[in-house]
Design a protein around this motif. Structure first.
Motif, PDB file in Angstrom:
ATOM      1  N   SER A 150       4.360   6.250 -11.996  1.00 28.83           N
ATOM      2  CA  SER A 150       2.983   5.819 -12.245  1.00 28.83           C
ATOM      3  C   SER A 150       2.920   4.419 -12.846  1.00 28.83           C
ATOM      4  O   SER A 150       1.894   3.735 -12.730  1.00 28.83           O
ATOM      5  CB  SER A 150       2.273   6.817 -13.160  1.00 28.83           C
ATOM      6  N   SER A 151       4.006   3.971 -13.474  1.00 32.18           N
ATOM      7  CA  SER A 151       4.014   2.635 -14.056  1.00 32.18           C
ATOM      8  C   SER A 151       4.119   1.548 -12.996  1.00 32.18           C
ATOM      9  O   SER A 151       4.036   0.361 -13.314  1.00 32.18           O
ATOM     10  CB  SER A 151       5.171   2.499 -15.053  1.00 32.18           C
ATOM     11  N   ASN A 152       4.300   1.939 -11.731  1.00 34.77           N
ATOM     12  CA  ASN A 152       4.284   0.973 -10.630  1.00 34.77           C
ATOM     13  C   ASN A 152       2.871   0.588 -10.217  1.00 34.77           C
ATOM     14  O   ASN A 152       2.691  -0.327  -9.408  1.00 34.77           O
ATOM     15  CB  ASN A 152       4.987   1.555  -9.394  1.00 34.77           C
ATOM     16  N   LEU A 153       1.873   1.285 -10.758  1.00 30.05           N
ATOM     17  CA  LEU A 153       0.502   1.148 -10.276  1.00 30.05           C
ATOM     18  C   LEU A 153      -0.404   0.480 -11.302  1.00 30.05           C
ATOM     19  O   LEU A 153      -0.237   0.654 -12.513  1.00 30.05           O
ATOM     20  CB  LEU A 153      -0.069   2.522  -9.925  1.00 30.05           C
ATOM     21  N   ALA A 154      -1.380  -0.241 -10.791  1.00 25.24           N
ATOM     22  CA  ALA A 154      -2.443  -0.793 -11.622  1.00 25.24           C
ATOM     23  C   ALA A 154      -3.482   0.295 -11.898  1.00 25.24           C
ATOM     24  O   ALA A 154      -3.411   1.410 -11.350  1.00 25.24           O
ATOM     25  CB  ALA A 154      -3.085  -1.986 -10.917  1.00 25.24           C
ATOM     26  N   ALA A 155      -4.463  -0.022 -12.711  1.00 26.10           N
ATOM     27  CA  ALA A 155      -5.469   0.965 -13.100  1.00 26.10           C
ATOM     28  C   ALA A 155      -6.267   1.478 -11.914  1.00 26.10           C
ATOM     29  O   ALA A 155      -6.742   2.625 -11.917  1.00 26.10           O
ATOM     30  CB  ALA A 155      -6.407   0.363 -14.142  1.00 26.10           C
ATOM     31  N   ASP A 156      -6.414   0.664 -10.848  1.00 27.73           N
ATOM     32  CA  ASP A 156      -7.196   1.090  -9.689  1.00 27.73           C
ATOM     33  C   ASP A 156      -6.374   1.879  -8.670  1.00 27.73           C
ATOM     34  O   ASP A 156      -6.884   2.230  -7.607  1.00 27.73           O
ATOM     35  CB  ASP A 156      -7.850  -0.123  -9.010  1.00 27.73           C
ATOM     36  N   GLY A 157      -5.110   2.176  -8.979  1.00 29.51           N
ATOM     37  CA  GLY A 157      -4.279   2.957  -8.070  1.00 29.51           C
ATOM     38  C   GLY A 157      -3.518   2.129  -7.057  1.00 29.51           C
ATOM     39  O   GLY A 157      -2.781   2.693  -6.245  1.00 29.51           O
ATOM     40  N   SER A 158      -3.665   0.827  -7.083  1.00 26.37           N
ATOM     41  CA  SER A 158      -2.899  -0.036  -6.179  1.00 26.37           C
ATOM     42  C   SER A 158      -1.595  -0.441  -6.862  1.00 26.37           C
ATOM     43  O   SER A 158      -1.464  -0.386  -8.083  1.00 26.37           O
ATOM     44  CB  SER A 158      -3.701  -1.285  -5.808  1.00 26.37           C
ATOM     45  N   TYR A 159      -0.640  -0.857  -6.052  1.00 24.24           N
ATOM     46  CA  TYR A 159       0.645  -1.290  -6.603  1.00 24.24           C
ATOM     47  C   TYR A 159       0.474  -2.579  -7.407  1.00 24.24           C
ATOM     48  O   TYR A 159      -0.344  -3.432  -7.070  1.00 24.24           O
ATOM     49  CB  TYR A 159       1.656  -1.532  -5.489  1.00 24.24           C
ATOM     50  N   LEU A 160       1.281  -2.700  -8.455  1.00 27.77           N
ATOM     51  CA  LEU A 160       1.324  -3.951  -9.201  1.00 27.77           C
ATOM     52  C   LEU A 160       1.815  -5.081  -8.301  1.00 27.77           C
ATOM     53  O   LEU A 160       2.457  -4.849  -7.276  1.00 27.77           O
ATOM     54  CB  LEU A 160       2.265  -3.816 -10.402  1.00 27.77           C
ATOM     55  N   ALA A 161       1.535  -6.297  -8.685  1.00 27.50           N
ATOM     56  CA  ALA A 161       1.979  -7.461  -7.926  1.00 27.50           C
ATOM     57  C   ALA A 161       3.501  -7.487  -7.859  1.00 27.50           C
ATOM     58  O   ALA A 161       4.182  -7.053  -8.794  1.00 27.50           O
ATOM     59  CB  ALA A 161       1.459  -8.734  -8.578  1.00 27.50           C
ATOM     60  N   TYR A 204      -0.530   6.967   4.928  1.00 30.48           N
ATOM     61  CA  TYR A 204      -1.262   7.082   3.665  1.00 30.48           C
ATOM     62  C   TYR A 204      -1.228   8.517   3.185  1.00 30.48           C
ATOM     63  O   TYR A 204      -0.946   9.456   3.945  1.00 30.48           O
ATOM     64  CB  TYR A 204      -2.724   6.622   3.833  1.00 30.48           C
ATOM     65  N   ASP A 205      -1.493   8.705   1.899  1.00 30.68           N
ATOM     66  CA  ASP A 205      -1.745  10.031   1.352  1.00 30.68           C
ATOM     67  C   ASP A 205      -2.910   9.906   0.372  1.00 30.68           C
ATOM     68  O   ASP A 205      -3.577   8.874   0.334  1.00 30.68           O
ATOM     69  CB  ASP A 205      -0.479  10.642   0.718  1.00 30.68           C
ATOM     70  N   ASP A 206      -3.152  10.958  -0.386  1.00 26.62           N
ATOM     71  CA  ASP A 206      -4.276  10.918  -1.329  1.00 26.62           C
ATOM     72  C   ASP A 206      -3.794  10.726  -2.766  1.00 26.62           C
ATOM     73  O   ASP A 206      -4.502  11.019  -3.720  1.00 26.62           O
ATOM     74  CB  ASP A 206      -5.129  12.185  -1.217  1.00 26.62           C
ATOM     75  N   LYS A 207      -2.567  10.222  -2.918  1.00 21.41           N
ATOM     76  CA  LYS A 207      -1.998   9.998  -4.242  1.00 21.41           C
ATOM     77  C   LYS A 207      -1.481   8.562  -4.368  1.00 21.41           C
ATOM     78  O   LYS A 207      -0.420   8.322  -4.938  1.00 21.41           O
ATOM     79  CB  LYS A 207      -0.893  11.005  -4.515  1.00 21.41           C
ATOM     80  N   ALA A 208      -2.214   7.624  -3.791  1.00 21.25           N
ATOM     81  CA  ALA A 208      -1.874   6.197  -3.865  1.00 21.25           C
ATOM     82  C   ALA A 208      -0.480   5.914  -3.328  1.00 21.25           C
ATOM     83  O   ALA A 208       0.209   5.032  -3.821  1.00 21.25           O
ATOM     84  CB  ALA A 208      -2.022   5.683  -5.297  1.00 21.25           C
ATOM     85  N   GLY A 209      -0.068   6.674  -2.328  1.00 22.16           N
ATOM     86  CA  GLY A 209       1.250   6.468  -1.744  1.00 22.16           C
ATOM     87  C   GLY A 209       2.368   7.033  -2.579  1.00 22.16           C
ATOM     88  O   GLY A 209       3.542   6.826  -2.274  1.00 22.16           O
ATOM     89  N   ALA A 210       2.045   7.779  -3.624  1.00 23.38           N
ATOM     90  CA  ALA A 210       3.056   8.241  -4.569  1.00 23.38           C
ATOM     91  C   ALA A 210       3.768   9.495  -4.096  1.00 23.38           C
ATOM     92  O   ALA A 210       4.737   9.914  -4.717  1.00 23.38           O
ATOM     93  CB  ALA A 210       2.407   8.515  -5.928  1.00 23.38           C
ATOM     94  N   ASN A 211       3.318  10.090  -3.046  1.00 29.52           N
ATOM     95  CA  ASN A 211       3.915  11.357  -2.644  1.00 29.52           C
ATOM     96  C   ASN A 211       4.512  11.224  -1.252  1.00 29.52           C
ATOM     97  O   ASN A 211       5.417  10.435  -1.018  1.00 29.52           O
ATOM     98  CB  ASN A 211       2.863  12.467  -2.744  1.00 29.52           C
ATOM     99  N   ALA A 212       4.011  11.990  -0.295  1.00 33.00           N
ATOM    100  CA  ALA A 212       4.667  12.059   1.010  1.00 33.00           C
ATOM    101  C   ALA A 212       4.557  10.769   1.814  1.00 33.00           C
ATOM    102  O   ALA A 212       5.369  10.538   2.708  1.00 33.00           O
ATOM    103  CB  ALA A 212       4.108  13.235   1.813  1.00 33.00           C
ATOM    104  N   ALA A 213       3.576   9.913   1.523  1.00 32.95           N
ATOM    105  CA  ALA A 213       3.488   8.649   2.258  1.00 32.95           C
ATOM    106  C   ALA A 213       4.722   7.796   1.989  1.00 32.95           C
ATOM    107  O   ALA A 213       5.302   7.205   2.903  1.00 32.95           O
ATOM    108  CB  ALA A 213       2.219   7.893   1.887  1.00 32.95           C
TER     109      ALA A 213
END
Length: 280
Positions: free
Chosen positions: A202-213, A90-99
């Motif tokens: 960022s377009s891969n993510l929903a408003a809550d920071g989780s991945y889209l379906a 995990y990271d603190d950027k919704a998995g968008a960085n080093a995770a």
């Protein structure tokens, strides 16, 4: 094993001998923040020291070039990760960085039991997952038995040929303003690789920071790819880190993982190659 795991699913695993949690927060304060609070028993990995090679000249490999496979294998051993480990990062950027980068690297050496925590640290804390403070001292293992990177990458020369021949779809995952050349907060020159299309990570993510379906992501990338196969797609970002977020999103969608251009904009923009501005 699916590439993402929710905080609730992680909590439901309970303590198991094979589970290895990895905290991949990055930035100057990352280790200080890790020591202040991290998920219980999570081990820290450093983007610049553990997930990238030292940078002599970003014009040759970018700001975060891959380390050698042997160097990464030794990092995995230090973290106590072996072939039998189930790894959650995990990271603190919704998995968008080093995770996402760690997921790509571990997958690329042939490890299949690795997942990124959907929603990242924030989701785990919101779920009540227990935390600890201070360093963790895992029992070291031998260097991971890895021989080569098994996921596809491309060189700057191959990207250049793709811009000239149209052989590949080139996806730039940076934010729109950086792609269009309106701002460039990190690298030396603004703009984008000619013929690249912009699909921000960022377009891969929903408003809550989780991945889209998965079905939504599959529809989005199928539309962008058209008749192309994943082998005919090149994904890049600024330095080969957040591009892995989109590679993870495509794997989550059930698509084969496309080519990663590790050097990305940080390499391309430091050469004499053409640069495009705006939406062209």
């Amino acid at each position: 094993m699916k590439p993402l795991i929710t905080a609730e699913e992680l909590y439901g695993l309970g303590p198991t001998k094979s589970l290895v949690l990895i905290d991949a927060r990055s930035g100057r304060e990352a280790y200080t923040q890790y020591q202040a609070q991290h998920l219980r028993e999570a081990r820290h990995v450093d983007l610049d020291q553990d997930l990238a090679a030292p940078v002599a000249n970003a014009a040759h490999g970018g700001r975060h070039p891959l380390p050698t496979v042997q160097s990464f294998a030794e990092v995995l051993g230090r973290l106590g990760i072996g072939p039998e480990s189930r790894v959650v990062v995990y990271d603190d950027k919704a998995g968008a960085n080093a995770a996402a980068r760690f997921w790509w690297m571990l997958t690329a050496v042939g490890h299949r039991a690795v997942q990124v925590l959907d929603g990242g640290l924030a989701a785990a804390l919101a779920s009540g997952y227990p935390t600890s403070a201070g360093p963790e001292a895992p029992d070291a293992s031998p260097a991971y038995a890895a021989m080569s990177w098994q996921l596809p990458t491309v060189t700057i020369e191959e990207v250049e040929r793709a811009t000239q021949t149209g052989s590949h779809l080139i996806i730039d995952v940076r934010e729109g303003a950086r792609y269009r050349g309106e701002i460039e907060p990190i690298d030396l020159v603004a703009g984008h690789i000619p013929t690249a299309v912009n699909i921000p990570f960022s377009s891969n993510l929903a408003a809550d920071g989780s991945y889209l379906a998965p079905e939504l992501l599959r529809e989005k990338y199928a539309q962008a790819m058209g008749s192309r196969e994943s082998a005919e797609v090149i994904v890049h970002c600024g330095s080969g880190v957040t591009a892995c977020h989109t590679l993870l999103a495509m794997a989550h969608a059930g698509l084969p993982v496309p080519n990663l251009y590790v050097g990305s904009w940080s390499e391309w923009s430091r050469t004499e190659r053409p640069i495009a501005i705006g939406l062209a």
